[in-house]
Design a protein around this motif. Structure first.
Motif, mmCIF file in Angstrom:
data_model
loop_
_atom_site.group_PDB
_atom_site.id
_atom_site.type_symbol
_atom_site.label_atom_id
_atom_site.label_comp_id
_atom_site.label_asym_id
_atom_site.label_seq_id
_atom_site.Cartn_x
_atom_site.Cartn_y
_atom_site.Cartn_z
ATOM 1 N N GLU A 55 27.290 35.391 23.745
ATOM 2 C CA GLU A 55 28.904 35.461 23.691
ATOM 3 C C GLU A 55 29.451 36.478 24.797
ATOM 4 O O GLU A 55 28.829 37.500 25.058
ATOM 5 N N ALA A 56 30.377 35.654 25.625
ATOM 6 C CA ALA A 56 30.950 36.705 26.781
ATOM 7 C C ALA A 56 32.477 36.634 26.896
ATOM 8 O O ALA A 56 32.909 35.447 26.506
ATOM 9 N N SER A 57 33.050 37.821 27.081
ATOM 10 C CA SER A 57 34.622 37.429 27.142
ATOM 11 C C SER A 57 34.691 38.095 28.641
ATOM 12 O O SER A 57 34.103 39.154 29.057
ATOM 13 N N PHE A 58 35.737 37.392 29.095
ATOM 14 C CA PHE A 58 36.038 37.708 30.631
ATOM 15 C C PHE A 58 37.544 37.754 30.946
ATOM 16 O O PHE A 58 38.356 37.586 30.027
ATOM 17 N N GLU A 59 38.022 38.833 31.643
ATOM 18 C CA GLU A 59 39.321 39.100 32.125
ATOM 19 C C GLU A 59 39.208 38.954 33.796
ATOM 20 O O GLU A 59 38.500 39.587 34.311
ATOM 21 N N ILE A 60 39.963 37.759 34.317
ATOM 22 C CA ILE A 60 39.795 37.486 35.544
ATOM 23 C C ILE A 60 41.121 37.554 36.206
ATOM 24 O O ILE A 60 42.233 36.988 35.743
ATOM 25 N N SER A 61 41.213 38.184 37.416
ATOM 26 C CA SER A 61 42.332 38.293 38.289
ATOM 27 C C SER A 61 42.136 38.213 39.728
ATOM 28 O O SER A 61 40.949 38.212 40.185
ATOM 29 N N ARG A 62 43.052 38.261 40.468
ATOM 30 C CA ARG A 62 42.967 38.164 42.112
ATOM 31 C C ARG A 62 43.563 39.303 42.466
ATOM 32 O O ARG A 62 44.804 39.380 42.321
ATOM 33 N N SER A 63 43.104 39.941 43.482
ATOM 34 C CA SER A 63 43.899 40.876 44.292
ATOM 35 C C SER A 63 43.576 40.513 46.078
ATOM 36 O O SER A 63 42.468 40.854 46.279
ATOM 37 N N GLY A 64 44.404 39.757 46.409
ATOM 38 C CA GLY A 64 44.253 38.929 47.855
ATOM 39 C C GLY A 64 43.033 37.858 47.665
ATOM 40 O O GLY A 64 43.158 37.405 46.956
ATOM 41 N N PRO A 65 42.333 38.134 48.789
ATOM 42 C CA PRO A 65 40.952 37.222 48.526
ATOM 43 C C PRO A 65 39.915 37.591 47.636
ATOM 44 O O PRO A 65 38.956 36.883 47.188
ATOM 45 N N VAL A 66 40.088 38.626 46.804
ATOM 46 C CA VAL A 66 39.033 39.319 46.201
ATOM 47 C C VAL A 66 39.304 38.802 44.624
ATOM 48 O O VAL A 66 40.477 38.915 44.085
#
Length: 175
Positions: A55-66
């Motif tokens: 099981e995995a939990s993720f928090e994903i966001s963007r800062s410019g191209p990264v």
């Protein structure tokens, strides 16, 4: 808000795509739970005797191209003890954080290349497979030489030949 991504491709059993264009500067949470029918394939990939759960939990966001990815992975594995060669349980409970950057093509690494280990990992395509990322995080967290507590090394009953280069000379002298 947490999205739970379900596998829609029964042929591989563990693909969990997130479209890169849907990632914004505002973090979004995802949870990935591997279905039972995918665990055997994952076990072969991780070279484990069995995988009971991931099981995995993720928090994903963007800062410019990264693309910033933070998360947590748990897994229950059955591995082979390197000392006794017996099956043993291994539990993974690990936090992770990494950066990705979408590129059109991977850099040519055929010659001498300087690699910036702080640079984001390049990713090609328009999706991030969270199942793949979870498997990679489990792989990184696995014990490289799993050893069962109190395990004794396997004793080889056969007599081992001498590894000394002089042993070969000694046998020639006796002839």
């Amino acid at each position: 808000m947490t999205d739970h991504i379900e596998s829609e491709k029964p042929d591989n059993g563990y693909e969990k795509p997130v479209r890169i264009e849907d990632i914004s500067s505002r973090p979004k949470s995802y949870k990935v739970t591997f279905p039972a029918n995918a665990l055997e394939k994952v076990a072969r990939r991780l070279e484990a005797e069995a995988v009971r759960s991931i099981e995995a939990s993720f928090e994903i966001s963007r800062s410019g191209p990264v693309i910033l990815v933070e998360g947590h992975v748990t897994a229950e594995l059955v591995r082979t003890c390197v000392s006794s060669l017996e099956p043993m349980d291994e539990s993974i409970d690990d936090d992770f954080s990494f950066e990705l950057e979408q590129v059109d093509e991977l850099p040519d690494l055929s010659g001498e290349v300087e690699i910036d280990i702080e640079a984001p990992e390049p990713i090609i395509g328009d999706t991030i497979d969270l199942a793949e990322q979870a498997i990679q995080q489990v792989s990184l967290a696995m014990e490289p030489f799993p050893r069962k507590e109190g395990a004794e090394p396997v004793k080889d009953e056969a007599e081992q030949p001498s590894l000394s280069p002089f042993a070969a000379l000694k046998s020639l002298k006796q002839d």
